[in-house]
Design an enzyme around this catalytic site. Structure first.
Site, short mmCIF file in Angstrom:
data_model
loop_
_atom_site.label_atom_id
_atom_site.label_comp_id
_atom_site.label_asym_id
_atom_site.label_seq_id
_atom_site.Cartn_x
_atom_site.Cartn_y
_atom_site.Cartn_z
N CYS A 80 0.31 1.11 1.68
CA CYS A 80 -0.20 -0.21 1.30
C CYS A 80 0.83 -1.30 1.60
CB CYS A 80 -0.54 -0.18 -0.19
SG CYS A 80 -0.82 -1.79 -0.94
N CYS A 136 1.83 -3.44 -1.39
CA CYS A 136 2.65 -2.63 -2.31
C CYS A 136 4.10 -2.63 -1.84
CB CYS A 136 2.13 -1.20 -2.38
SG CYS A 136 0.46 -1.04 -3.02
#
Length: 133
Positions: free
Chosen positions: A58, A61
């Protein structure tokens, strides 16, 4: 999230990145039992838990990883947890994770707030709010 405590295989040869993100007081949750133990520990210590449900693949993230680690050092009165949604798929599903990162704020094991997305100012704002509880 991957870079804070659990690295993806692609990061294995990049020791500088590994060192930069391993720091902080972020605790990596790897099992449901580990989760239960850490929640009990937080309750015993009177700490609010900030649980970050993330994924190594991600982009957002990874973007917020270093900030999350910095926050863990700045706020030792909170317990910062990292849950990799791919490592704990069933557990993450039980929390109805629809996007990563998703942050849950828990007091005595009960959700008091939630943030979806890698929004640094909003994360800081929510931390300030839960500390006022």
């Amino acid at each position: 999230m991957g870079l804070c405590l659990c690295r993806s295989r692609a990061d294995d040869n990049d020791s500088d990145v590994h060192v930069e993100f391993v720091g902080g007081n972020v605790k990596h949750v790897t099992t449901k039992e580990d989760w239960d133990y850490k929640l009990a520990e937080a309750k015993n210590e009177g700490k609010i838990v900030l649980a970050n449900f993330s994924a190594t693949w991600c982009g957002p993230c990874k973007t917020i990883a270093s900030f999350y680690c910095e926050l863990s050092e700045k706020y030792p009165s909170l317990m910062f947890l990292l849950i990799d949604v791919d490592e704990l798929t069933e557990f993450s599903t039980s929390w109805e994770i629809k996007a990563t990162p998703t942050f849950f704020f828990l007091k005595d094991g009960q959700q008091v707030d939630k943030l979806v997305g890698a929004n640094k100012p909003e994360l800081q704002k929510k931390i300030d709010a839960v500390l006022a509880l």
